[in-house]
Motif scaffolding. Structure first.
Motif, PDB file in Angstrom:
ATOM      1  N   GLY A 216     -27.110   6.508  39.056  1.00  0.00           N
ATOM      2  CA  GLY A 216     -25.748   6.408  39.563  1.00  0.00           C
ATOM      3  C   GLY A 216     -25.101   5.083  39.229  1.00  0.00           C
ATOM      4  O   GLY A 216     -23.915   5.026  38.869  1.00  0.00           O
ATOM      5  N   ILE A 217     -25.863   3.997  39.337  1.00  0.00           N
ATOM      6  CA  ILE A 217     -25.319   2.676  39.004  1.00  0.00           C
ATOM      7  C   ILE A 217     -25.003   2.596  37.516  1.00  0.00           C
ATOM      8  O   ILE A 217     -23.962   2.054  37.112  1.00  0.00           O
ATOM      9  N   ALA A 218     -25.884   3.130  36.680  1.00  0.00           N
ATOM     10  CA  ALA A 218     -25.635   3.147  35.242  1.00  0.00           C
ATOM     11  C   ALA A 218     -24.368   3.938  34.921  1.00  0.00           C
ATOM     12  O   ALA A 218     -23.565   3.531  34.064  1.00  0.00           O
TER      13      ALA A 218
ATOM     14  N   MET B 124     -22.383  10.145  43.048  1.00  0.00           N
ATOM     15  CA  MET B 124     -23.358  10.673  43.996  1.00  0.00           C
ATOM     16  C   MET B 124     -24.078  11.883  43.403  1.00  0.00           C
ATOM     17  O   MET B 124     -25.283  12.074  43.614  1.00  0.00           O
ATOM     18  N   TRP B 125     -23.350  12.687  42.673  1.00  0.00           N
ATOM     19  CA  TRP B 125     -23.979  13.836  42.001  1.00  0.00           C
ATOM     20  C   TRP B 125     -24.941  13.366  40.920  1.00  0.00           C
ATOM     21  O   TRP B 125     -26.062  13.886  40.807  1.00  0.00           O
ATOM     22  N   ILE B 126     -24.540  12.365  40.141  1.00  0.00           N
ATOM     23  CA  ILE B 126     -25.410  11.844  39.078  1.00  0.00           C
ATOM     24  C   ILE B 126     -26.678  11.240  39.677  1.00  0.00           C
ATOM     25  O   ILE B 126     -27.783  11.414  39.148  1.00  0.00           O
ATOM     26  N   ALA B 127     -26.537  10.520  40.788  1.00  0.00           N
ATOM     27  CA  ALA B 127     -27.711   9.939  41.448  1.00  0.00           C
ATOM     28  C   ALA B 127     -28.638  11.027  41.977  1.00  0.00           C
ATOM     29  O   ALA B 127     -29.861  10.864  42.001  1.00  0.00           O
ATOM     30  N   THR B 128     -28.053  12.155  42.400  1.00  0.00           N
ATOM     31  CA  THR B 128     -28.868  13.278  42.875  1.00  0.00           C
ATOM     32  C   THR B 128     -29.627  13.920  41.719  1.00  0.00           C
ATOM     33  O   THR B 128     -30.842  14.136  41.804  1.00  0.00           O
ATOM     34  N   VAL B 129     -28.916  14.219  40.650  1.00  0.00           N
ATOM     35  CA  VAL B 129     -29.543  14.838  39.483  1.00  0.00           C
ATOM     36  C   VAL B 129     -30.574  13.906  38.857  1.00  0.00           C
ATOM     37  O   VAL B 129     -31.638  14.336  38.402  1.00  0.00           O
ATOM     38  N   GLY B 130     -30.259  12.594  38.870  1.00  0.00           N
ATOM     39  CA  GLY B 130     -31.175  11.604  38.297  1.00  0.00           C
ATOM     40  C   GLY B 130     -32.279  11.177  39.230  1.00  0.00           C
ATOM     41  O   GLY B 130     -33.142  10.375  38.856  1.00  0.00           O
ATOM     42  N   HIS B 131     -32.260  11.695  40.474  1.00  0.00           N
ATOM     43  CA  HIS B 131     -33.298  11.385  41.468  1.00  0.00           C
ATOM     44  C   HIS B 131     -33.515   9.885  41.647  1.00  0.00           C
ATOM     45  O   HIS B 131     -34.646   9.406  41.692  1.00  0.00           O
TER      46      HIS B 131
ATOM     47  N   ALA C 102     -17.893  -1.550  43.387  1.00  0.00           N
ATOM     48  CA  ALA C 102     -18.533  -1.650  44.697  1.00  0.00           C
ATOM     49  C   ALA C 102     -18.799  -0.279  45.299  1.00  0.00           C
ATOM     50  O   ALA C 102     -19.910   0.014  45.753  1.00  0.00           O
ATOM     51  N   VAL C 103     -17.780   0.582  45.281  1.00  0.00           N
ATOM     52  CA  VAL C 103     -17.933   1.909  45.876  1.00  0.00           C
ATOM     53  C   VAL C 103     -18.932   2.740  45.086  1.00  0.00           C
ATOM     54  O   VAL C 103     -19.761   3.460  45.663  1.00  0.00           O
ATOM     55  N   GLY C 104     -18.867   2.658  43.761  1.00  0.00           N
ATOM     56  CA  GLY C 104     -19.806   3.410  42.935  1.00  0.00           C
ATOM     57  C   GLY C 104     -21.253   3.020  43.205  1.00  0.00           C
ATOM     58  O   GLY C 104     -22.132   3.881  43.318  1.00  0.00           O
ATOM     59  N   ILE C 105     -21.496   1.726  43.333  1.00  0.00           N
ATOM     60  CA  ILE C 105     -22.857   1.255  43.588  1.00  0.00           C
ATOM     61  C   ILE C 105     -23.340   1.705  44.965  1.00  0.00           C
ATOM     62  O   ILE C 105     -24.483   2.163  45.123  1.00  0.00           O
ATOM     63  N   VAL C 106     -22.476   1.609  45.967  1.00  0.00           N
ATOM     64  CA  VAL C 106     -22.866   2.025  47.318  1.00  0.00           C
ATOM     65  C   VAL C 106     -23.097   3.528  47.368  1.00  0.00           C
ATOM     66  O   VAL C 106     -24.054   4.004  48.009  1.00  0.00           O
ATOM     67  N   MET C 107     -22.254   4.303  46.702  1.00  0.00           N
ATOM     68  CA  MET C 107     -22.443   5.754  46.680  1.00  0.00           C
ATOM     69  C   MET C 107     -23.742   6.120  45.971  1.00  0.00           C
ATOM     70  O   MET C 107     -24.472   7.025  46.418  1.00  0.00           O
ATOM     71  N   ALA C 108     -24.034   5.438  44.872  1.00  0.00           N
ATOM     72  CA  ALA C 108     -25.283   5.690  44.160  1.00  0.00           C
ATOM     73  C   ALA C 108     -26.482   5.359  45.039  1.00  0.00           C
ATOM     74  O   ALA C 108     -27.472   6.108  45.079  1.00  0.00           O
TER      75      ALA C 108
ATOM     76  N   ASP D 175     -22.944  16.676  52.728  1.00  0.00           N
ATOM     77  CA  ASP D 175     -21.586  16.535  53.268  1.00  0.00           C
ATOM     78  C   ASP D 175     -21.477  15.271  54.121  1.00  0.00           C
ATOM     79  O   ASP D 175     -20.466  14.548  54.062  1.00  0.00           O
ATOM     80  N   ALA D 176     -22.505  15.005  54.900  1.00  0.00           N
ATOM     81  CA  ALA D 176     -22.498  13.825  55.767  1.00  0.00           C
ATOM     82  C   ALA D 176     -22.498  12.544  54.944  1.00  0.00           C
ATOM     83  O   ALA D 176     -21.792  11.578  55.264  1.00  0.00           O
ATOM     84  N   LYS D 177     -23.279  12.532  53.872  1.00  0.00           N
ATOM     85  CA  LYS D 177     -23.314  11.360  52.997  1.00  0.00           C
ATOM     86  C   LYS D 177     -21.957  11.139  52.332  1.00  0.00           C
ATOM     87  O   LYS D 177     -21.466  10.005  52.235  1.00  0.00           O
ATOM     88  N   VAL D 178     -21.364  12.215  51.861  1.00  0.00           N
ATOM     89  CA  VAL D 178     -20.059  12.117  51.207  1.00  0.00           C
ATOM     90  C   VAL D 178     -19.011  11.618  52.194  1.00  0.00           C
ATOM     91  O   VAL D 178     -18.222  10.711  51.884  1.00  0.00           O
ATOM     92  N   CYS D 179     -18.975  12.185  53.387  1.00  0.00           N
ATOM     93  CA  CYS D 179     -17.988  11.788  54.392  1.00  0.00           C
ATOM     94  C   CYS D 179     -18.153  10.329  54.803  1.00  0.00           C
ATOM     95  O   CYS D 179     -17.165   9.599  54.968  1.00  0.00           O
TER      96      CYS D 179
END
Length: 254
Positions: free
Chosen positions: A185-187, A173-180, A83-89, A116-120
């Motif tokens: 991120g979900i994968a 969140m980093w993977i979703a950023t790099v993967g645009h 759940a958290v991974g999907i929401v973060m992605a 930072d705001a997204k992470v927090c």
């Protein structure tokens, strides 16, 4: 006047709290954890003559709160991380998928501040979810007749497992950023769940940060509490990588 940093934090918190994906993830996680934990424990205790009861009994490896807590943390370990991974992605990836990333470049806050705001916001939601899971399953245990003496310890164990696993999803969140996009991120989230479960099945769980919290909470666990620093370290690294990736974003590459 509100500072750009404060405005960015408020915006991301508002976006996450109002998003259907976070609300659905919250409700689904709480329901699944409650059903699998309380339902599984009840079946193991009171329906031992049924197939479901016998199957559930294999998961309750100790009497009382110890077995109940192990069952709860196993359920939390899978559902919370997913759940958290999907929401973060989604939190990061949607900006690229929906094309709103362009608007973020126009904000007075820097891109690293937005990250930072997204992470927090994601971390706060993950911790609130962990606390809710802990309270819910502990109350269910008491309702099933477990003695009150072990309730606080069980609640703390469930919270720690849920919180650490939720925080350890931050690299997504980093993977979703790099993967645009959020699909990357979900994968990654699904891949981590599969790899973690396979590694744990082969007895290598103590070497996998995402398996350590659940193994630590198991009855007669041989996992030293110091190893809980591993998922926390993964969380810190994920947050720093996400911040660095956002600081280097350029419109021409988005």
């Amino acid at each position: 006047m509100t500072s750009p940093r404060r405005a960015a934090y408020a915006l991301e918190a508002r976006k996450l709290s109002r998003a259907p994906v976070s609300r659905i993830a919250t409700v689904s996680t709480l329901v699944l954890v409650l059903v699998t934990t309380a339902g599984g424990f009840a079946a193991a205790q009171y329906s031992t003559e049924t197939d479901m009861g016998r199957q559930a009994a294999t998961l309750v490896t100790a009497p009382g709160w110890a077995g109940y807590t192990a069952l709860a943390t196993t359920s939390v370990g899978i559902t919370s991380f997913l759940a958290v991974g999907i929401v973060m992605a989604w939190s990061v990836g949607r900006e690229f998928t929906d094309g709103t990333i362009v608007g973020l470049f126009a904000l007075p806050a820097s891109r690293s501040t937005v990250a930072d705001a997204k992470v927090c916001a994601a971390v706060l939601w993950a911790l609130l979810l962990a606390a809710s899971e802990s309270i819910l399953v502990t109350a269910a245990g008491l309702a099933l007749g477990l003695h009150g003496d072990g309730a606080a310890r069980s609640a703390l164990a469930v919270f720690l497992v849920a919180a650490l696993l939720g925080l350890s999803a931050l690299p997504v969140m980093w993977i979703a950023t790099v993967g645009h996009g959020y699909l990357a991120g979900i994968a990654a989230t699904l891949a981590l769940v599969v790899v973690t479960n396979i590694a744990a099945g082969f007895g290598l769980g103590r070497f996998i940060p995402w398996a350590i919290p659940v193994l630590w909470a198991a009855p007669d666990s041989a996992v030293h509490p110091a190893l809980l620093l591993a998922p926390f370290t993964v969380a810190v690294v994920g947050a720093l990588l996400t911040r660095h990736a956002w600081a280097r974003l350029e419109l021409g590459n988005d």
